[in-house]
Write a protein that holds these residues in place. Structure first.
Motif, PDB file in Angstrom:
ATOM      1  N   VAL A  67      24.271 -34.786  -4.086  1.00 46.53           N
ATOM      2  CA  VAL A  67      23.413 -34.751  -3.025  1.00 46.53           C
ATOM      3  C   VAL A  67      22.504 -35.637  -2.886  1.00 46.53           C
ATOM      4  O   VAL A  67      21.897 -36.308  -1.890  1.00 46.53           O
ATOM      5  CB  VAL A  67      22.668 -33.209  -3.166  1.00 46.53           C
ATOM      6  CG1 VAL A  67      21.686 -32.868  -2.056  1.00 46.53           C
ATOM      7  CG2 VAL A  67      23.455 -32.002  -3.336  1.00 46.53           C
ATOM      8  N   ILE A 126      23.791 -31.949  -8.279  1.00 49.24           N
ATOM      9  CA  ILE A 126      22.769 -32.684  -7.666  1.00 49.24           C
ATOM     10  C   ILE A 126      22.777 -34.045  -7.320  1.00 49.24           C
ATOM     11  O   ILE A 126      22.242 -34.495  -6.493  1.00 49.24           O
ATOM     12  CB  ILE A 126      21.367 -32.213  -8.625  1.00 49.24           C
ATOM     13  CG1 ILE A 126      21.255 -30.862  -8.991  1.00 49.24           C
ATOM     14  CG2 ILE A 126      20.154 -32.918  -8.364  1.00 49.24           C
ATOM     15  CD1 ILE A 126      20.371 -30.419  -9.894  1.00 49.24           C
ATOM     16  N   VAL A 167      18.343 -27.413  -3.828  1.00 51.67           N
ATOM     17  CA  VAL A 167      19.642 -27.700  -4.738  1.00 51.67           C
ATOM     18  C   VAL A 167      19.681 -26.696  -5.893  1.00 51.67           C
ATOM     19  O   VAL A 167      19.503 -26.895  -7.065  1.00 51.67           O
ATOM     20  CB  VAL A 167      19.970 -29.065  -5.394  1.00 51.67           C
ATOM     21  CG1 VAL A 167      20.557 -29.863  -4.205  1.00 51.67           C
ATOM     22  CG2 VAL A 167      18.610 -29.532  -5.857  1.00 51.67           C
ATOM     23  N   VAL A 214      14.843 -33.686  -3.361  1.00 51.97           N
ATOM     24  CA  VAL A 214      15.741 -32.560  -3.606  1.00 51.97           C
ATOM     25  C   VAL A 214      14.836 -31.498  -4.636  1.00 51.97           C
ATOM     26  O   VAL A 214      13.957 -31.827  -5.385  1.00 51.97           O
ATOM     27  CB  VAL A 214      16.914 -33.058  -4.364  1.00 51.97           C
ATOM     28  CG1 VAL A 214      17.860 -33.879  -3.576  1.00 51.97           C
ATOM     29  CG2 VAL A 214      16.646 -33.738  -5.649  1.00 51.97           C
TER      30      VAL A 214
END
Length: 234
Positions: free
Chosen positions: A211, A208, A230, A180
């Protein structure tokens, strides 16, 4: 639509667990029913974002080969295996152009941001191969281009992306590996460092974390070798 995840029976190891993002990732997996194990060089407590006793904690300096192996083996021995590794440990340090950057500073940034990710992944992979597990590592938006004053940080986070792609390629069909890429994360440290910034445009660590959970879940089975933005509005 509100997504729900079920990680009941899964063992998850989160590095950098005492920090703001690491603790958010721990909580997200805990809410999804996983057995969450945290590791950090800093013990959880009053000065950290993770409360003592919140998750099983394995203190270790993951820049050290022996310590990294001991942390991973300790988790596997205690919980019978490993299903997900989240490489969150990291740091930002900058302010100087390359010609004024000390070699020790360069080494520190690469050790914390890239070497920890390498060593944790190295020792976790044999167990993740057995469980058809997943790795998610934290790169950064800044890794996509050069910039002034934080070259070692940008380069180390680019290394996280490339190592993620390598792990995904080497373990295709066995272990999924993704990264990410946050921009500025809304943490107490960042607010103190940048008090006049537009904090509303920063990314909530909890967002975050969701995700990260998604990338480890069966909601993203074909996704491996990706670097997922992100950014929020930052």
């Amino acid at each position: 639509m509100h997504a729900e995840f079920d990680f009941d029976g899964d063992v998850v190891l989160v590095t950098g667990a005492s920090g703001t993002l690491g603790s958010a990732v721990c909580r997200a997996f805990d809410e999804a029913g996983a057995t969450v194990c945290g590791t950090d060089v800093v013990e959880p407590g009053e000065e950290t974002q993770l409360d003592r006793g919140e998750v099983p904690f394995y203190r270790g300096d993951l820049t050290d080969d022996t310590a990294a192996e001991q942390v991973v083996s300790g988790v596997v021995d205690a919980h019978g295996g490993l299903d997900c590794l989240c490489n969150v440990a990291g740091m930002w340090k900058g302010g100087s152009p390359i010609e004024e950057t000390d070699a020790d500073e360069f080494d520190q940034v690469f050790d914390v941001n890239l070497k920890t990710m390498f060593l944790a992944s190295k020792y976790a992979l044999p167990h993740l191969q057995e469980s058809s597990g997943a790795i998610v590592s934290v790169s950064a938006r800044a890794s996509l281009e050069g910039g002034e004053g934080d070259g070692p940080y940008r380069a180390s986070k680019a290394g996280v992306r490339l190592l993620t792609e390598t792990i995904a390629e080497e373990n295709a069909g066995e272990v999924r590996a993704n990264a990410v890429m946050p921009s500025v994360i809304d943490t107490p440290a960042n607010r103190e460092m940048m008090p006049d910034a537009d904090h509303d445009s920063w990314v909530d660590p909890a967002d975050i974390a969701r995700v990260v959970v998604t990338l480890c879940s069966d909601a993203a089975p074909p996704t491996s070798g990706a670097a997922v933005p992100v950014y929020g509005e930052a």
